[in-house]
Design an enzyme around this catalytic site. Sequence first.
Site, PDB file in Angstrom:
ATOM      1  N   TRP A 199       9.993  53.490  60.075  1.00 54.60           N
ATOM      2  CA  TRP A 199       8.615  53.678  59.627  1.00 54.60           C
ATOM      3  C   TRP A 199       8.403  52.857  58.341  1.00 54.60           C
ATOM      4  O   TRP A 199       9.258  52.849  57.445  1.00 54.60           O
ATOM      5  CB  TRP A 199       8.353  55.171  59.345  1.00 54.60           C
ATOM      6  CG  TRP A 199       6.989  55.383  58.759  1.00 54.60           C
ATOM      7  CD1 TRP A 199       5.831  55.570  59.454  1.00 54.60           C
ATOM      8  CD2 TRP A 199       6.638  55.374  57.377  1.00 54.60           C
ATOM      9  NE1 TRP A 199       4.773  55.669  58.592  1.00 54.60           N
ATOM     10  CE2 TRP A 199       5.240  55.554  57.296  1.00 54.60           C
ATOM     11  CE3 TRP A 199       7.355  55.208  56.195  1.00 54.60           C
ATOM     12  CZ2 TRP A 199       4.546  55.595  56.095  1.00 54.60           C
ATOM     13  CZ3 TRP A 199       6.664  55.243  54.987  1.00 54.60           C
ATOM     14  CH2 TRP A 199       5.275  55.447  54.944  1.00 54.60           C
ATOM     15  N   ASP A 366     -10.922  58.589  59.888  1.00 50.20           N
ATOM     16  CA  ASP A 366      -9.534  58.869  60.290  1.00 50.20           C
ATOM     17  C   ASP A 366      -9.305  60.382  60.332  1.00 50.20           C
ATOM     18  O   ASP A 366     -10.241  61.174  60.492  1.00 50.20           O
ATOM     19  CB  ASP A 366      -8.575  58.135  59.322  1.00 50.20           C
ATOM     20  CG  ASP A 366      -7.241  57.796  59.961  1.00 50.20           C
ATOM     21  OD1 ASP A 366      -6.382  58.689  60.019  1.00 50.20           O
ATOM     22  OD2 ASP A 366      -7.059  56.647  60.411  1.00 50.20           O
ATOM     23  N   ASP A 367      -8.064  60.785  60.175  1.00 50.14           N
ATOM     24  CA  ASP A 367      -7.633  62.184  60.304  1.00 50.14           C
ATOM     25  C   ASP A 367      -8.454  63.113  59.407  1.00 50.14           C
ATOM     26  O   ASP A 367      -8.894  62.720  58.326  1.00 50.14           O
ATOM     27  CB  ASP A 367      -6.150  62.222  59.892  1.00 50.14           C
ATOM     28  CG  ASP A 367      -5.441  63.456  60.383  1.00 50.14           C
ATOM     29  OD1 ASP A 367      -6.107  64.359  60.905  1.00 50.14           O
ATOM     30  OD2 ASP A 367      -4.203  63.495  60.250  1.00 50.14           O
ATOM     31  N   ARG A 443       6.547  66.491  61.226  1.00 50.89           N
ATOM     32  CA  ARG A 443       5.187  66.510  60.643  1.00 50.89           C
ATOM     33  C   ARG A 443       4.435  67.785  61.074  1.00 50.89           C
ATOM     34  O   ARG A 443       3.256  67.728  61.420  1.00 50.89           O
ATOM     35  CB  ARG A 443       4.387  65.265  61.029  1.00 50.89           C
ATOM     36  CG  ARG A 443       3.358  64.896  59.963  1.00 50.89           C
ATOM     37  CD  ARG A 443       2.305  63.924  60.440  1.00 50.89           C
ATOM     38  NE  ARG A 443       1.490  63.474  59.323  1.00 50.89           N
ATOM     39  CZ  ARG A 443       0.278  62.983  59.438  1.00 50.89           C
ATOM     40  NH1 ARG A 443      -0.288  62.837  60.607  1.00 50.89           N
ATOM     41  NH2 ARG A 443      -0.397  62.599  58.375  1.00 50.89           N
ATOM     42  N   LYS A 476      -9.192  55.361  67.328  1.00 50.82           N
ATOM     43  CA  LYS A 476      -7.803  55.115  66.922  1.00 50.82           C
ATOM     44  C   LYS A 476      -6.969  56.239  67.523  1.00 50.82           C
ATOM     45  O   LYS A 476      -7.181  57.415  67.215  1.00 50.82           O
ATOM     46  CB  LYS A 476      -7.712  55.110  65.396  1.00 50.82           C
ATOM     47  CG  LYS A 476      -6.285  54.950  64.870  1.00 50.82           C
ATOM     48  CD  LYS A 476      -6.321  54.780  63.360  1.00 50.82           C
ATOM     49  CE  LYS A 476      -4.970  54.865  62.708  1.00 50.82           C
ATOM     50  NZ  LYS A 476      -5.075  54.897  61.248  1.00 50.82           N
ATOM     51  N   ASP A 478      -3.606  57.983  67.739  1.00 49.67           N
ATOM     52  CA  ASP A 478      -2.387  58.070  66.934  1.00 49.67           C
ATOM     53  C   ASP A 478      -1.327  58.926  67.631  1.00 49.67           C
ATOM     54  O   ASP A 478      -1.621  59.682  68.570  1.00 49.67           O
ATOM     55  CB  ASP A 478      -2.768  58.688  65.575  1.00 49.67           C
ATOM     56  CG  ASP A 478      -1.824  58.294  64.454  1.00 49.67           C
ATOM     57  OD1 ASP A 478      -0.759  57.718  64.730  1.00 49.67           O
ATOM     58  OD2 ASP A 478      -2.162  58.578  63.282  1.00 49.67           O
ATOM     59  N   MET A 479      -0.091  58.854  67.159  1.00 47.96           N
ATOM     60  CA  MET A 479       1.023  59.642  67.723  1.00 47.96           C
ATOM     61  C   MET A 479       2.110  59.680  66.658  1.00 47.96           C
ATOM     62  O   MET A 479       2.735  58.673  66.387  1.00 47.96           O
ATOM     63  CB  MET A 479       1.505  58.937  68.991  1.00 47.96           C
ATOM     64  CG  MET A 479       2.427  59.733  69.856  1.00 47.96           C
ATOM     65  SD  MET A 479       4.096  59.753  69.235  1.00 47.96           S
ATOM     66  CE  MET A 479       4.773  58.276  69.924  1.00 47.96           C
ATOM     67  N   CYS A 526      -1.690  53.571  67.813  1.00 49.73           N
ATOM     68  CA  CYS A 526      -1.024  53.743  66.532  1.00 49.73           C
ATOM     69  C   CYS A 526       0.061  54.783  66.749  1.00 49.73           C
ATOM     70  O   CYS A 526      -0.115  55.709  67.532  1.00 49.73           O
ATOM     71  CB  CYS A 526      -2.068  54.248  65.519  1.00 49.73           C
ATOM     72  SG  CYS A 526      -1.385  54.768  63.946  1.00 49.73           S
ATOM     73  N   ASP A 548       2.072  51.512  58.807  1.00 50.15           N
ATOM     74  CA  ASP A 548       1.444  52.288  57.737  1.00 50.15           C
ATOM     75  C   ASP A 548       1.679  51.629  56.389  1.00 50.15           C
ATOM     76  O   ASP A 548       1.075  52.016  55.392  1.00 50.15           O
ATOM     77  CB  ASP A 548       2.035  53.703  57.697  1.00 50.15           C
ATOM     78  CG  ASP A 548       1.311  54.625  58.666  1.00 50.15           C
ATOM     79  OD1 ASP A 548       0.268  54.228  59.201  1.00 50.15           O
ATOM     80  OD2 ASP A 548       1.805  55.745  58.884  1.00 50.15           O
TER      81      ASP A 548
HETATM   82  C1  DGJ Z   1      -0.548  57.943  60.778  1.00 49.63           C
HETATM   83  C2  DGJ Z   1      -1.334  56.667  60.853  1.00 49.63           C
HETATM   84  O1  DGJ Z   1      -0.495  55.576  60.994  1.00 49.63           O
HETATM   85  C3  DGJ Z   1      -2.227  56.557  59.630  1.00 49.63           C
HETATM   86  O2  DGJ Z   1      -2.900  55.339  59.654  1.00 49.63           O
HETATM   87  C4  DGJ Z   1      -3.172  57.717  59.631  1.00 49.63           C
HETATM   88  O3  DGJ Z   1      -4.032  57.629  60.730  1.00 49.63           O
HETATM   89  C5  DGJ Z   1      -2.410  59.019  59.655  1.00 49.63           C
HETATM   90  N1  DGJ Z   1      -1.469  59.057  60.728  1.00 49.63           N
HETATM   91  C6  DGJ Z   1      -3.342  60.192  59.762  1.00 49.63           C
HETATM   92  O4  DGJ Z   1      -2.691  61.366  59.893  1.00 49.63           O
END
Ligand code: DGJ
Length: 730
Positions: A199, A366-367, A443, A476, A478-479, A526, A548
Amino acid sequence: MPIEWNEKEQVFHLYSGRMSYIIQIVHGKYPAHLYWGKRVRVQQPSSILAFKGRAFSPSTEPTDPKFSLDTLPQEYPAYGNGDFRSPAYQLRSPDGSTITEFVFDSHEIFQGKRPLNGLPSAYVEDDSEADTLVITLVDSLLGVGMNLSYTVYRDLDVITRSVSIEHFGSHEVELHKCMSMSVDLHQSDWDWLHLQGTWGRERHIERRPLHHGIQTISSARGASSHQHNPFVALLSKNANEDNGDVYGISLVYSGNFQADLEVDPFQTTRLAIGINPFDFTWLLRPGETFQTPEALMVYSSDGLGGMSRTYHQLLRTRVCRGVYRDKPRPILFNSWEATYFHFTEKNLKDIAVAGKELGIELFVLDDGWFGRRDNDKSSLGDWVVNKKKLPNGLKGIADYIGKKGMQFGVWVEPEMVSPDSELYRNHPDWCLHVPGRKRTLSRNQLVLDLSREDVGNYLIETLTKVFKSAPISYVKWDMNRNMTEVGSARLSPERQRETAHRYMLGLYRILEKLTERFPDILFESCSGGGGRFDPGMLYYMPQTWTSDDTDAVERLKIQYGTSLVYPAITMGAHVSDVPNHQVGRTTPLLMRCHVAMAANLGFELKIDQLSSEEKTLVATQIQKYQQIKDVVCFGDQFRLLSPFEGMDTAWMYVNPDQEKAVVFYYKTLATPNPPFFRLKLRGLKSGEMYRVNDDDKVFFGDELMQIGLSLPLIKKDFASYLFQIQRLKK
Ligand code: DGJ
């Protein structure tokens, strides 16, 4: 027809403009590998393989003691009848044995390329673009057939390979290993190269000599992973960016994979890639077929640069799909590093207005917009808007953004569930788990069991509601964790080790459905940045959040390494605040812009709090990006200086008719009393004249390529330059 079958010699010759791949059926049974490399004509194919009886190498052919599978360069080898190297497949029959005898049965050659059932793959738009050979091997005792598919593109030096196993016998068999391709190259003095990381520092280049024995990279994380990209290359010792033989193998798959390189004592190199056989089995019942993912094999005689440009064209035009495939992407603002979980409708609006003034085209929330998501401890799975933060829902903020002349996008992480969520409380068995065992968190979240059709259907309907709830033009996806306790409540005990692959099939089904339902949404994948940057995800979502880590210096390595396989248009790259949130480094705003402008440009910072000087700089660079983005997104990339080799990085993009080019040069740390330096460009037309920026001086293409572009003496850290190059009209 670029696939020739010489029946007398039992030889298949597949070729593109600059590449040949030759297979021979030996003893009427075994597909042997004769050649892969620069395009050749072959008059004497039968003189390529040489045979000699060798101690401890058994022969399957009583009349031919010189023959042994142990020393035969093969196309899809087995274990158990004399080849002691790593096999491409292994099946267990009902009697418990893993001995098989798959031998040549038939072949088919046709124009075009068929899609893979349930899996992403490279495609053709017209049958005339490619030709396909299918070699069928059969084990008559088991009643199982094996189809080895090879597609060769006419205008790209690419072969795609995959395998399907068809069961027409009467007893179930168990697959233990089933690679997508395997090839035995007649040479071993190679270097091998792969993209490793973790990461925040994904896809760093590692190159080293190949040794006797097996060298492996793999993922057992349930994702293609930050740690190893599903890609390896073999390089001749002298290969560099511009010269030398390079063989690239990439897997169109987003889950557990393995790539093996094995050198035997007779200097043959076996190269294979496919689903990771570790912790994998698949029960195949009579009448069923198992399909492997597809491998993309690229040959280049023009070094790594040639390999990358072939991958870029293939992925950009024949793996990525949808309306955005051929469109430059909107310049986006992403709220994550600007607000994290803490925003109100009011401050989002202020940020959006500030972004619009500078030239932002798409605002991405985003989140943090759903459930009770004020931190990462809860609410994944509860895809209902948080009215405390957004009293007018997603629609309220999206309409506002729309009125301001921008598009609106939203973040989701659908594959996950927080234990603290309504979804988990209602369906505790919907996550991957093993009964009676603990459920390991990462997480603070668990992974939904996408191998289950009911969970997949639920997600499709839930996300459909979200995507319809407001004018959403971007998503977007995400995972943010890898898989543990990989088991499914819906699968029988003997199928538990199918869970990870069934998860991928489930994910691909969901993505197919949603991208079909929402063809106008631009999807970006992502996984905590680039934890699933692979051709499989690009088939559904034409861009990926690269990492990130948004630090400009770190990004040089990440984007450089990523560019070995993936084109700039697929790489999300954002300008963020300083000190950088990942490494604490302070770099100038101009350099941060220049790094992000070499890919798919976005911003992820407190844009409303920039000084007026900074605002002017951002607005100017956005305008500049508008001028160059066609070249960056659709041009050919040439890497000029590597961040893995020193303080200087440079790369350039040239549009297809070599009329426009953009050159980026970055210096991380200054050198005292530095030498004068000329940067040698690539990809221009030698005899044509080019202007650099708005300068009065013009240069010949070969002048810029052979003598180079003179760079200023640099007396500061983190310097960067962007040169726009324009061919003069005749
Ligand atoms: C991980 C992503 O890579 C970030 O850009 C962001 O969206 C966070 N998650 C949000 O929890």
